[in-house]
Motif scaffolding. Structure first.
Motif, mmCIF file in Angstrom:
data_model
loop_
_atom_site.group_PDB
_atom_site.id
_atom_site.type_symbol
_atom_site.label_atom_id
_atom_site.label_comp_id
_atom_site.label_asym_id
_atom_site.label_seq_id
_atom_site.Cartn_x
_atom_site.Cartn_y
_atom_site.Cartn_z
ATOM 1 N N GLY A 286 0.842 -1.331 0.049
ATOM 2 C CA GLY A 286 -0.130 0.002 0.013
ATOM 3 C C GLY A 286 0.744 1.336 0.020
ATOM 4 N N TYR A 287 0.282 2.298 0.418
ATOM 5 C CA TYR A 287 0.765 3.771 0.357
ATOM 6 C C TYR A 287 0.497 4.292 1.876
ATOM 7 C CZ TYR A 287 1.497 8.542 -1.444
ATOM 8 O OH TYR A 287 1.766 9.738 -1.540
ATOM 9 N N PRO A 288 1.490 4.435 2.658
ATOM 10 C CA PRO A 288 1.115 4.790 3.874
ATOM 11 C C PRO A 288 1.594 6.724 3.899
ATOM 12 C CG PRO A 288 3.237 3.780 4.204
ATOM 13 C CD PRO A 288 2.638 3.668 2.832
ATOM 14 N N TRP A 289 0.946 7.383 3.060
ATOM 15 C CA TRP A 289 1.425 8.748 2.891
ATOM 16 C C TRP A 289 1.479 9.714 3.961
ATOM 17 C CZ3 TRP A 289 -1.535 12.970 4.450
ATOM 18 C CH2 TRP A 289 -2.846 12.880 4.876
ATOM 19 N N GLN A 290 0.845 9.397 4.924
ATOM 20 C CA GLN A 290 1.188 10.082 6.168
ATOM 21 C C GLN A 290 2.592 9.881 7.001
ATOM 22 O OE1 GLN A 290 -1.017 7.598 5.991
ATOM 23 N NE2 GLN A 290 -3.097 8.012 6.796
ATOM 24 N N TYR A 291 3.287 8.865 6.677
ATOM 25 C CA TYR A 291 4.261 8.452 7.358
ATOM 26 C C TYR A 291 5.665 8.735 6.468
ATOM 27 C CZ TYR A 291 0.212 6.994 10.378
ATOM 28 O OH TYR A 291 -0.695 6.878 10.887
ATOM 29 N N ALA A 296 12.073 13.735 -1.188
ATOM 30 C CA ALA A 296 11.252 13.629 -2.571
ATOM 31 C C ALA A 296 9.704 13.625 -2.279
ATOM 32 C CB ALA A 296 11.740 12.363 -3.305
ATOM 33 N N HIS A 297 9.219 12.741 -1.268
ATOM 34 C CA HIS A 297 7.883 12.564 -0.992
ATOM 35 C C HIS A 297 7.286 13.879 -0.401
ATOM 36 C CE1 HIS A 297 4.124 11.069 1.011
ATOM 37 N NE2 HIS A 297 4.015 10.622 -0.107
ATOM 38 N N GLN A 298 8.013 14.433 0.575
ATOM 39 C CA GLN A 298 7.603 15.700 1.349
ATOM 40 C C GLN A 298 7.084 16.895 0.196
ATOM 41 O OE1 GLN A 298 6.539 16.210 4.414
ATOM 42 N NE2 GLN A 298 6.704 13.846 4.538
ATOM 43 N N ALA A 299 8.005 16.919 -0.740
ATOM 44 C CA ALA A 299 8.059 18.007 -1.891
ATOM 45 C C ALA A 299 6.864 17.688 -2.692
ATOM 46 C CB ALA A 299 9.175 18.090 -2.793
ATOM 47 N N PHE A 300 6.607 16.392 -3.031
ATOM 48 C CA PHE A 300 5.268 15.949 -3.768
ATOM 49 C C PHE A 300 4.120 16.494 -3.007
ATOM 50 C CE2 PHE A 300 2.111 12.689 -4.209
ATOM 51 C CZ PHE A 300 1.635 12.824 -5.605
ATOM 52 N N PHE A 308 -4.532 20.774 -5.054
ATOM 53 C CA PHE A 308 -5.871 20.077 -4.944
ATOM 54 C C PHE A 308 -6.509 20.061 -3.522
ATOM 55 C CE2 PHE A 308 -3.366 17.758 -8.080
ATOM 56 C CZ PHE A 308 -4.128 18.204 -9.354
ATOM 57 N N GLY A 309 -5.812 20.732 -2.580
ATOM 58 C CA GLY A 309 -6.433 20.684 -1.354
ATOM 59 C C GLY A 309 -6.991 19.299 -0.654
ATOM 60 N N ASP A 310 -6.235 18.332 -0.900
ATOM 61 C CA ASP A 310 -6.397 16.825 -0.554
ATOM 62 C C ASP A 310 -5.376 16.192 -0.421
ATOM 63 O OD1 ASP A 310 -7.699 14.751 0.003
ATOM 64 O OD2 ASP A 310 -8.586 14.414 -2.144
ATOM 65 N N TYR A 311 -5.256 15.205 0.246
ATOM 66 C CA TYR A 311 -4.066 13.879 0.331
ATOM 67 C C TYR A 311 -3.989 13.051 -0.775
ATOM 68 C CZ TYR A 311 -7.500 10.778 2.162
ATOM 69 O OH TYR A 311 -8.530 9.857 2.345
ATOM 70 N N PRO A 312 -2.860 12.886 -1.311
ATOM 71 C CA PRO A 312 -2.623 11.952 -2.261
ATOM 72 C C PRO A 312 -3.228 10.472 -2.260
ATOM 73 C CG PRO A 312 -0.694 12.318 -1.521
ATOM 74 C CD PRO A 312 -1.653 13.204 -0.474
ATOM 75 N N ARG A 313 -3.370 9.668 -3.121
ATOM 76 C CA ARG A 313 -3.640 8.302 -3.010
ATOM 77 C C ARG A 313 -2.542 7.636 -3.568
ATOM 78 N NH1 ARG A 313 -7.551 12.077 -1.424
ATOM 79 N NH2 ARG A 313 -9.488 10.889 -0.674
#
Length: 409
Positions: A286-291, A296-300, A308-313
């Motif tokens: 999966g994808y634990p975007w919060q953690y 690189a991920h923080q910039a994205f 988009f005012g939303d979190y990524p999936r």
């Protein structure tokens, strides 16, 4: 006798006409040079919106960044997107329109494995570059692979290898499987069985259920699996089918004191809708975007949330990375010529929110990895805990061996 000399006025008119023609030709060439580079994109927007809508947002963010940085080869980039409705025939119609009418430089996208295979075959027949975004079947780069098709997502083999590594540690000896009855589900089960059995020759497969994709009748499926009394279950269902299976299985006690290993279930698009009904303890990709706290991920994440005012999936990562990879290939090729794109794609490195990946020359598979962890419920919602990123390069057979799995070209 010699032709009479043209009057001076006529000569001047001829010179002027020639100059105007030259200017027109130059202007036409300049105009063509300024035309955008068009990329044709195909996906199952109306069929699996939970994944494809975030995917669309991902490539839209990438497109904005590419054009803000000057585009490609001195030209803006335009993505022409079409919906395949989850049907191979619709995907081929879309691909035909994109290539014939819209004159795209390449094709990208698709979600379902059987749709991706159809577009891959189209790319081979029409000699057009195709960057497959999401379809996970191993066939797309191995036994049905071709020179024109490259694939971004970690494949069934790669994710099965990651999950089998964890499954082999379980004491379970009797296993059952539940998977959608089409190319993706069939190939995922087959490769997981193979890889787990290699690690654990003592295991036995005692039951399997093959519900139609998108139309699971969860009650009978759960009843049939429970009757076989397995120690552990492999799940490959996703989307609404997954939610129905989890609800019915929990109600009937199917998952009590049983290990479950599950493809994709840790992706927010499938995990979030279940809220506090998320299946605690399942081992998942999966994808634990919060953690994820890498630069690189923080910039994205910051850019995505700002736009988009939303979190990524996970779909957001796939869409973003697919278009970034397409742009990197065109930039390296210095051209939109198909043969040059193919040459450029082999071995190319691409930066993604998960880090730098490469597209292997031997089988056209990228080394993008996946997170593996288990599901917990916190603050009324399912999350992945203990998730670790697994580098895709470590879960693929050697390039030379993989190349032998492909048809001769």
């Amino acid at each position: 006798m010699p032709a009479p000399l043209a009057p001076a006025r006529s000569r001047r008119a001829l010179i002027a006409a020639g100059a105007l023609g030259l200017l027109a030709a130059l202007a036409g060439g300049a105009a063509r040079a300024q035309e955008p580079i068009r990329i044709g994109e195909i996906n199952s927007y109306s069929t699996i919106p939970a994944f494809t809508e975030p995917y669309r947002k991902g490539w839209q963010l990438a497109l904005e960044e590419i054009n803000a940085n000057g585009g490609l080869l001195g030209r803006k980039v335009e993505v022409i997107s079409k919906d395949d409705a989850g049907k191979p025939a619709d995907a081929i119609t879309a691909a035909n329109e994109l290539v014939s009418s819209d004159k795209v430089a390449m094709l990208m996208g698709t979600f379902f494995s059987h749709v991706g295979l159809a577009v891959s075959d189209f790319a081979k027949q029409k000699k057009v570059f195709f960057l497959a975004a999401e379809p996970l079947t191993d066939a797309i780069v191995w036994d049905k692979g071709n020179a024109y098709t490259f694939r971004l997502r970690p494949s069934n083999y790669m994710q099965a290898a990651m999950l089998a590594e964890e499954a082999a540690k379980l004491p379970a000896k009797k296993w059952a499987s539940i998977a959608p009855n089409y190319e993706y589900g069939q190939s995922a089960v087959a490769v997981f069985k193979k890889l787990l059995s290699e690690k654990r020759p003592d295991i036995e497969w005692v039951a399997e259920q093959w519900p139609p994709q998108g139309k699971i009748d969860a009650g009978p499926v759960v009843q049939a699996i429970a009757a076989a009394k397995p120690d552990a279950i492999l799940n490959v269902t996703f989307g609404p089918d997954l939610a129905k299976l989890v609800r019915e299985g929990t109600t009937r006690g199917l998952f009590k004191d049983r290990a479950v290993v599950s493809f994709l279930t840790g992706e927010p698009e499938y995990l979030d809708p279940m809220k506090d009904e998320a299946p605690v303890g399942w081992i998942v990709t999966g994808y634990p975007w919060q953690y994820i706290d890498t630069p690189a991920h923080q910039a994205f994440l910051k850019a995505y949330q700002a736009k988009f005012g939303d979190y990524p999936r996970l779909g957001s990562i796939v869409g973003y990375s697919t278009l970034k990879a397409a742009a990197a290939i065109i930039a390296k090729a210095g051209s939109t010529d198909t043969d040059k794109l193919i040459a450029a794609a082999k071995g190319i490195s691409v930066d993604t929110p998960f880090g730098t990946i490469a597209f292997r020359a031997g089988d056209h598979q990228s080394t993008l990895g996946a997170f593996v962890g288990s599901i917990a419920v916190k603050e009324g919602r399912g999350v992945m805990e203990g998730a670790v990123y697994r580098d895709g390069a470590l879960y693929l057979p050697p390039e030379a061996d993989a190349a032998k799995l492909r048809p001769a070209e």
